[in-house]
Design an enzyme around this catalytic site. Structure first.
Site, short mmCIF file in Angstrom:
data_model
loop_
_atom_site.label_atom_id
_atom_site.label_comp_id
_atom_site.label_asym_id
_atom_site.label_seq_id
_atom_site.Cartn_x
_atom_site.Cartn_y
_atom_site.Cartn_z
N HIS A 280 35.85 45.23 32.70
CA HIS A 280 36.82 45.68 33.71
C HIS A 280 36.37 47.00 34.35
CE1 HIS A 280 39.27 42.43 32.31
NE2 HIS A 280 39.48 42.99 31.14
N ASP A 337 37.44 35.63 31.42
CA ASP A 337 38.42 36.40 30.64
C ASP A 337 39.60 35.56 30.14
OD1 ASP A 337 39.85 38.43 29.51
OD2 ASP A 337 40.08 39.64 31.28
ZN ZN Z 1 39.35 40.55 27.84
#
Ligand code: ZN
Length: 477
Positions: A280, A337
């Site tokens: 991220h 993810d």
């Molecule tokens: Zn994750």
């Protein structure tokens, strides 16, 4: 058995080439790449039905979360005073995680990995954090759930980097873990024993083993330090992944705890280098962008999940301008993810569109060497994904070059969005204009054809197993 394919157009690391013949050895590694080759007359050589592009490494996956994709898209109760935030999504994900058994984990992961291959991913980094039984006790074999994931990857035929997750606290400053986190918690010693047990098994399967300290809120400084020392003793080149700066709340909590933002803290307290994947890294200031990019670490971007969870927008231009260790801009790759979307092309689309919306410009991820943005993004994400997977060296997954695995995707030149176009425009249409229909004809992993007519050979059984496992879980959640 086919060990050679001819493509009128193929995307090599240097760009598009024509009349390309790829050949691989019995280990599934590319042994010969001929350009401007004559079309084959020998039927033993497969002929690609469209442009051939490198298989995409998926650098961030939590396999079990595939079973809750689509189940949190309604307005719910607030958590921690925030309406329908990441934190309310997490509370449902925890309820699901607490029910999961090993057979369900394997069935969900197999269904997911089959889906990944069909969608153009040929390897996956599995950020694996559900370790223990439903009561939070280690299984008789502590590696039970890791082994379930390894079996699923082997059955689907997808390349694997297994990243067991170190999870020790529920917040900065050593806050005790919550009851809902009981299946994740491990001491540093128990993690190192797990890694020692898994290392030879991963080696035997051709998988890579690394470590994922979950986040700075879940691993205190001393646990992080000891785990990294222990990991180096097992494999001094193993990849290291960490969730970082995904949420503004996390940034605020980190500043309250340490006086520093999360990425700045990490850069000051760990030897962050090209082995690292910063998953991220959404919320960085200008100094963090510059320092983190220069460290050589990969930015692990998960655009559809970040959009779905309302995380924020990564500044890709700042990252690329900051300059990575190879002097070519910060390294990045893509991951699915939470699996709200399992589609390599759609991750690239979401990433580019988020940049366009934020900057009011177009073709943000293109560069002077590759003006076609889908081509530039594919090449960059394959390189970054391979680096994050710890599989950049020969024998690995860093694109269509001699010595790399024969991991590739053949687009369908007869798809209505692609038909009659040049190769770069076909890839652009695949990414931006295939209208959520698949323009993939076939996917090959390590020289083995895993899909035909867009479907994985295990499609029906794996899908049925996934649906059955999700139905069981829903009936008890
Ligand atoms: Zn994750």
């Amino acid at each position: 058995m086919t060990n050679s394919v001819f493509a009128k157009d193929a995307l090599l690391p240097t760009g598009w080439s024509t009349n390309v013949r790829l050949s691989w050895n019995d280990k599934g590694r590319l042994a010969e790449i001929e350009t401007d080759a004559a079309p084959p007359t020998n039927t033993a050589i497969a002929i690609a039905k469209g442009p051939l592009i490198p298989g995409m490494p998926n650098l961030h996956s939590h396999a079990f979360q595939r079973a809750i994709a689509g189940l949190t898209e309604f307005r719910g109760q607030s958590v921690d005073g925030q309406q329908d935030s990441f934190w309310s999504w997490r509370s449902l994900m925890y309820r699901f995680a607490l029910r999961l058994d090993p057979a369900q984990m394997e069935a969900i992961a197999l269904g997911l990995y089959v889906e990944m291959i069909e969608a153009g991913y040929t390897s996956v980094c599995e950020f694996h954090y559900v370790h223990h039984d439903a009561d939070g006790r280690p299984y008789a074999d502590d590696a039970t759930l890791a082994l379930a994931l390894m079996r699923a990857a082997q059955r689907a035929g997808i390349g694997l980097t297994l990243l067991p997750v170190l999870y020790q606290t529920s917040g900065f400053g050593g806050t005790a873990p919550g009851e809902g986190q009981r299946r994740f918690i491990r001491s540093t010693d128990s993690m190192l024993r797990l890694l020692e047990r898994l290392k030879p098994l991963c080696d035997a399967q051709g998988a890579r083993l690394g470590l994922a300290p979950h986040s700075l809120r879940a691993v205190p400084p001393e646990g992080l330090r000891q785990a990294l020392v222990g990991l180096d003793a097992i494999d001094a080149t193993a990849p290291i992944h960490i969730h970082i700066a995904e949420q503004t709340k996390e940034v605020g909590d980190c500043i309250a705890w340490s006086g520093q933002r999360p990425v700045a803290w990490l850069l000051d307290h760990a030897d962050v280098n090209a082995r690292w994947c910063l998953v991220h890294a959404t919320h960085m200031d200008a100094d963090e962008y510059a320092r983190a990019a220069r460290s050589g670490a990969v930015a692990g971007l998960c655009p559809t999940t970040e959009a779905n969870l309302g995380d924020g927008i990564f500044d890709l231009s700042a990252w690329r301008a900051a300059g990575g260790s190879r002097g070519a801009g910060g390294v990045w790759g893509i991951g699915s993810d939470s699996h709200i979307c399992v589609n390599a092309a759609e991750e690239l689309l979401m990433l580019e569109y988020s940049q366009r919306l934020a900057t009011r410009q177009r073709n943000v991820a293109a560069d002077s060497g590759q003006p076609h943005v889908a081509t530039a993004m594919t090449l960059a994400a394959v390189q970054g994904g391979a680096q994050a997977a710890g599989r950049l060296d020969p024998g690995c997954v860093a694109g269509l070059a001699i010595g790399q695995r024969a991991d590739f995707v053949v687009l369908d030149a007869a798809h209505p969005s692609l038909a009659g176009l040049g190769a770069a425009d076909m890839l652009s249409s695949h990414v931006f204009a295939s209208h959520r229909t698949s323009a993939i004809d076939s996917v090959w992993v390590g020289g083995a054809q895993r899909t035909k007519g867009g479907r994985h050979l295990l499609h029906d059984s794996a899908t049925a197993g996934f649906v059955a496992a999700r139905t069981q879980l829903l009936s008890t959640t």
